[in-house]
Design an enzyme around this catalytic site. Structure first.
Site, PDB file in Angstrom:
ATOM      1  N   GLU A  73       0.688  -1.279  -0.072  1.00  0.00           N
ATOM      2  CA  GLU A  73      -0.095   0.034   0.057  1.00  0.00           C
ATOM      3  C   GLU A  73       0.827   1.403   0.028  1.00  0.00           C
ATOM      4  OE1 GLU A  73      -0.308  -2.540   2.158  1.00  0.00           O
ATOM      5  OE2 GLU A  73      -2.243  -3.330   1.520  1.00  0.00           O
ATOM      6  N   PRO A 122      12.158 -13.492  -0.619  1.00  0.00           N
ATOM      7  CA  PRO A 122      10.997 -13.791   0.263  1.00  0.00           C
ATOM      8  C   PRO A 122      10.056 -12.338   0.674  1.00  0.00           C
ATOM      9  CG  PRO A 122      13.116 -14.657   1.123  1.00  0.00           C
ATOM     10  CD  PRO A 122      13.428 -13.816   0.014  1.00  0.00           C
ATOM     11  N   ASN A 181       1.471  -8.622  -5.674  1.00  0.00           N
ATOM     12  CA  ASN A 181       1.144  -7.723  -6.717  1.00  0.00           C
ATOM     13  C   ASN A 181       2.037  -8.133  -7.925  1.00  0.00           C
ATOM     14  OD1 ASN A 181       0.879  -5.699  -8.495  1.00  0.00           O
ATOM     15  ND2 ASN A 181       2.206  -4.193  -7.423  1.00  0.00           N
TER      16      ASN A 181
END
Length: 438
Positions: A62, A271, A340
């Site tokens: 975000e 990761p 994403n």
């Protein structure tokens, strides 16, 4: 009365979760910071009398999507103060790096006393919540303090929607207080309305994630990382990003199975969570493969014999995607709901991800409809996809070009969001100036 009922609910949850939180704090170093802000609302005290926009973003994803909007807000409304809150330590690290000019702090937990104190200390004209941050006490406190409230890049998954339906009376009272909801898709907009949002205050803007996507592989950050890692034009980079267990192992085994047939193949593993860097390092050690850490590159330089790189830093994944020819987007073979996939698509990589991508369902549908990505359902299918890309490079490149075109065709959500926020910003600024004048 309602705020205190919500408080009791949160306290019950906190009591149940406290052993887990204590374990995470001791064993992994998580949740150690920002407790005075989180529990008591002691966020930084804003001394300026200028109108203020408080933007809240939960974590890294975000925070990253906010850059285009923040740039436009600073340019169009330079007389405002802008502050940014986040929830996670990784989100805070990226926020402070990405927005050094903004006041950043941990958002208070949604207890009435914490939210009220935070609102008094920040005194925002407008509270902007990113994606899905519906906190009753924070929203009620903001409205009581005279601030406007907006949700941007609004997302309401089917699972979240079903959960909220169980408390629809409460959610209706909360959502009814929100001035504007800028939703990513018509489906999400309909869900917000079904929960009680005013249809006249819900606008479909598209996803802002498309706007923040970099499409040039030669951008300065990616070029620096490529040089740092010793990646040359003959190399074929397979990047597994934002991964969770066991996705790193699947990617590694695909690499090990194909490296002899394709000696220019390189593997980069990123990761999702920093606390897993060491467990992935142990996995690489056990495999016997020659590998390096990202944090070693600055001092020791790239070792040409190491064809595997572990990126053990936070906030660089977006730039690393620009080095990838073959991409696997993690969090999609487990239970996290995906991550994403726009960023590797924007660079024109051949993109794959697992079947569990409910957090990005609209984006996934768009990519799959355009034949611009591939779903891999298990370890075998991931290895087959990597092999297909290596054996048919022209077809893999065409898939990547289609993915990039999807991203370019869907940009513009930031401009539409700003157009919706503009009247609210002007109105809130005028109201605050009137209060100060009085």
């Amino acid at each position: 009365m309602l705020p205190w009922l919500v408080n009791l609910f949160y306290l019950s949850l906190l009591g149940v979760a406290s052993p887990y939180l204590a374990y995470q704090m001791i064993s992994r170093g998580k949740y150690r910071h920002g407790w005075s802000a989180k529990l008591l609302g002691f966020v930084p005290l804003r001394s300026s009398r200028r109108p203020c926009v408080w933007i809240h973003a939960v974590s890294v994803g975000e925070v990253n999507l906010l850059a285009p909007l923040v740039d436009r807000l600073l340019a169009e409304f330079p007389d405002f103060d802008y502050v940014l809150s986040t929830t996670t330590a990784t989100g805070m690290a990226v926020a402070r790096t990405k927005f050094p000019e903004l006041l950043t702090f941990y958002c208070p937990l949604d207890f009435s006393w914490a939210t009220r104190r935070a609102l008094r200390r920040i005194r925002p004209s407008l509270l902007i919540l990113t994606e899905l941050e519906i906190w009753p006490n924070l929203i009620w406190a903001a409205k009581k303090a005279g601030a406007g409230v907006a949700i941007i890049n609004g997302r309401l998954s089917e699972r979240s929607f079903r959960r909220y339906c169980w408390i629809q009376v409460l959610m209706g009272r909360v959502i009814g207080q929100i001035d504007w909801i800028f939703a990513q898709s018509p489906v999400y907009a309909e869900r917000f309305i079904a929960l009680g949002a005013d249809p006249g205050r819900v606008v479909v803007t598209g996803s802002m994630k498309f706007d923040g996507a970099e499409t040039c592989r030669d951008n300065p950050r990616t070029a620096h990382l490529r040089q740092l890692a010793g990646i040359i034009s003959e190399d074929i980079v397979f990047l597994a990003g934002s991964t969770q267990d066991p996705e790193e192992r699947y990617a590694l085994e695909a690499f090990l199975a194909l490296r002899e047939s394709y000696p220019r193949l390189r593997l980069i593993v990123v990761p999702r969570h920093p606390h897993r860097f060491e467990s992935v390092a142990r996995l690489l050690d056990a495999s016997g493969v020659a590998w390096q850490r990202r944090t070693e590159l600055e001092g020791r330089g790239a070792d040409p014999s190491c064809r595997v790189l572990l990126v053990d830093t936070v906030g660089e994944l977006k730039a690393w995607w620009g080095t990838a020819h073959i991409a696997f987007v993690g969090g999609s073979l487990g239970n996290r709901g995906g991550q994403n996939m726009i960023e590797p698509a924007a660079f024109g990589a051949a993109v794959s991800f697992g079947p569990n991508t409910q957090n990005f369902r609209d984006i996934v549908d768009t990519l799959l409809t355009a034949e611009a990505a591939r779903v891999v359902r298990n370890q075998r299918e991931l290895a087959e996809f990597v092999h297909w890309c290596l054996a048919r490079p022209a077809e893999a490149s065409a898939m990547g070009r289609r993915a990039q075109q999807v991203v370019l065709a869907n940009q513009g959500a930031t401009a539409r969001t700003l157009a919706g926020l503009r009247p609210l910003l002007v109105r809130q600024a005028e109201a605050m100036r009137s209060r100060f004048a009085a």
